[in-house]
Write a protein that holds these residues in place. Structure first.
Motif, PDB file in Angstrom:
ATOM      1  N   ASN A  66       0.446   3.924  -2.840  1.00  0.00           N
ATOM      2  CA  ASN A  66       0.019   5.256  -2.424  1.00  0.00           C
ATOM      3  C   ASN A  66       0.993   6.321  -2.925  1.00  0.00           C
ATOM      4  O   ASN A  66       0.580   7.397  -3.375  1.00  0.00           O
ATOM      5  CB  ASN A  66      -0.087   5.318  -0.893  1.00  0.00           C
ATOM      6  CG  ASN A  66      -0.598   6.651  -0.418  1.00  0.00           C
ATOM      7  OD1 ASN A  66      -1.741   7.029  -0.667  1.00  0.00           O
ATOM      8  ND2 ASN A  66       0.244   7.393   0.290  1.00  0.00           N
TER       9      ASN A  66
ATOM     10  N   THR B 207      -0.595   9.097  -5.335  1.00  0.00           N
ATOM     11  CA  THR B 207      -0.843  10.409  -4.724  1.00  0.00           C
ATOM     12  C   THR B 207       0.327  11.376  -4.850  1.00  0.00           C
ATOM     13  O   THR B 207       0.150  12.576  -4.597  1.00  0.00           O
ATOM     14  CB  THR B 207      -1.184  10.254  -3.226  1.00  0.00           C
ATOM     15  OG1 THR B 207      -0.046   9.723  -2.528  1.00  0.00           O
ATOM     16  CG2 THR B 207      -2.361   9.322  -3.036  1.00  0.00           C
TER      17      THR B 207
ATOM     18  N   ASP C 111       0.823  -1.213   0.000  1.00  0.00           N
ATOM     19  CA  ASP C 111       0.000   0.000   0.000  1.00  0.00           C
ATOM     20  C   ASP C 111       0.857   1.263   0.000  1.00  0.00           C
ATOM     21  O   ASP C 111       0.501   2.266  -0.614  1.00  0.00           O
ATOM     22  CB  ASP C 111      -0.935   0.014   1.209  1.00  0.00           C
ATOM     23  CG  ASP C 111      -2.043  -1.026   1.108  1.00  0.00           C
ATOM     24  OD1 ASP C 111      -2.298  -1.489  -0.015  1.00  0.00           O
ATOM     25  OD2 ASP C 111      -2.634  -1.378   2.147  1.00  0.00           O
ATOM     26  N   LYS C 112       2.002   1.198   0.706  1.00  0.00           N
ATOM     27  CA  LYS C 112       2.875   2.367   0.764  1.00  0.00           C
ATOM     28  C   LYS C 112       3.416   2.709  -0.621  1.00  0.00           C
ATOM     29  O   LYS C 112       3.439   3.884  -1.023  1.00  0.00           O
ATOM     30  CB  LYS C 112       4.039   2.099   1.728  1.00  0.00           C
ATOM     31  CG  LYS C 112       4.937   3.312   1.928  1.00  0.00           C
ATOM     32  CD  LYS C 112       5.943   3.088   3.051  1.00  0.00           C
ATOM     33  CE  LYS C 112       7.091   2.228   2.618  1.00  0.00           C
ATOM     34  NZ  LYS C 112       8.196   2.210   3.612  1.00  0.00           N
TER      35      LYS C 112
END
Length: 393
Positions: free
Chosen positions: A101, A105, A97-98
């Protein structure tokens, strides 16, 4: 079992010119086009860049690391690979997820703004949510440990490949690689080619689906065997919008044929990819064949919307011609009445009756024009077309 790295990747058409622009932006926030300096600085700051370098490995690339341990590699053809090292099984999905993301983003918004000038992205493409391939690189894992990782993610196995150097188990979105004797860079080369092939195919699939959607929309416009005059402008506007989208996407499809030969040549000259090419080498040829198919299909779509536009433009011309004829009749009536008035009076005089007469005459002319315009808008026109059986695409 040790998890060495997690990778996320994507591909979108770029060139060495854009790679140079990316490097200048990442290095010192320098750009040569009119963009807001403050926005550029904010985007660059969000990237949290550590070390940055420019290299060549078959293709030119920019490589940089971030403050939170993520590595980013951007190639001149647009391939992007992000990695996160020193992963543990307990934090695997948090670490994935890191990376994702950071990509969604921070990196993507920065690149989107950097290339925000020029040809627009069609709205049919702008709203598509990416489904990334995730690569989990393990070291000296057993079969049961690899299957355990698969069970934690998707559970369904699509593909398995084994040799004495590395094993690969693939789900839908997840690839699990068990490294036996390869270096980290050699495994990364395998991942780069997998991402390119997968993303290239995914883009072609998107264009196939967009073709289906636009074709149906054109069909919906042409489905009216008879249309009111007032609706013809509305339908023409819709067709013009579809034609613009088709033209923008057609340009992107034509660009894609320039990337396959280079990627294939580099892969086939890389000895570290021999095992990969034994299984997947044919896929470059398959990509070319699929791209040719999409090109032909898109050309049909372009011809279809052009024919529909010509048809509705012809109906618009008919309406305009009838409106001009109607206006000519009204004008002739008004002119005739005025001339008749000149011959039936000795000399012009201004009277209350004269003003009333002029007002009534103008009102009759205006009313006649409105009635004829209403009739023209309500009148239905034939939309002729040849009916075909639909083929499965």
């Amino acid at each position: 079992m040790k998890i060495n790295n997690v990778y996320v990747g994507g591909w979108y058409q770029r060139t060495m010119l854009q790679l140079s622009e990316i490097y200048d932006f990442l290095r010192n926030c320098e750009v040569k086009i009119k963009l807001d300096k403050k926005k550029l600085e904010v985007h660059r700051k969000n990237l949290e860049i550590g070390n940055i370098s420019y290299g060549v490995s078959g293709e030119e690339f920019v490589y940089f690391t971030t403050a939170n341990g993520i590595s980013v590699k951007i190639f001149e053809d647009g391939l992007i690979i992000l990695g996160n090292k020193d992963i543990s099984e307990d934090t695997l999905f948090t670490d994935i997820d890191k990376v994702q993301n950071y990509y969604e983003t921070k990196l993507s918004p920065a690149l989107n703004y950097l290339f925000s000038l020029g040809a627009p992205v069609p709205k049919e493409l702008a709203g598509i949510k990416n489904i990334y391939p995730y690569f989990i690189v393990c070291e000296k894992a057993t079969d049961s440990e690899m299957q355990g990782l698969l069970a934690k993610t998707e559970g369904q196995q699509y593909f398995e490949f084994k040799n004495n150097k590395y094993d690969v188990i693939r789900g839908d979105k997840y690839y699990f690689i068990n490294n036996k004797t390869r270096s980290g860079d050699q495994i990364e080369r395998y991942i780069e080619e997998q991402v390119f092939i997968r993303e290239f195919k995914a883009q072609l699939h998107r264009y196939l689906n967009i073709h289906r959607i636009i074709w149906e929309k054109i069909d919906q416009v042409k489905a009216h065997s008879r249309v009111k005059g007032a609706d013809i402008v509305k339908f023409t506007t819709k067709l013009e919008a579809y034609a613009k989208t088709i033209n923008l996407i057609d340009g992107r499809i034509k660009q894609m044929s320039t990337y396959i030969p280079t990627r294939e040549r580099i892969a086939k000259s890389d000895k570290d990819l021999e095992e990969f090419l034994e299984i997947s080498g044919y896929r470059y040829e398959t990509l070319r064949d699929t791209l040719d198919y999409i090109k032909y299909l898109w050309n049909m779509t372009e011809n279809y919307v052009s024919a529909a536009l010509k048809q509705f433009e012809s109906l618009k011309s008919d309406i305009t011609s009838k409106s001009v004829n109607s206006l000519t009749i009204v004008t002739s009536m008004s002119a005739g009445a005025a001339i008749l008035g000149l011959f039936t009076k000795a000399e012009p005089t201004f009277t209350a009756f004269g003003f009333m007469y002029f007002f009534i005459l103008a009102l009759v002319g205006w009313g006649s024009q409105k009635i004829l315009s209403y009739v023209g808008n309500r009148q239905k026109y034939d939309v002729t077309d040849v009916e075909y059986e639909k083929d499965i695409k």
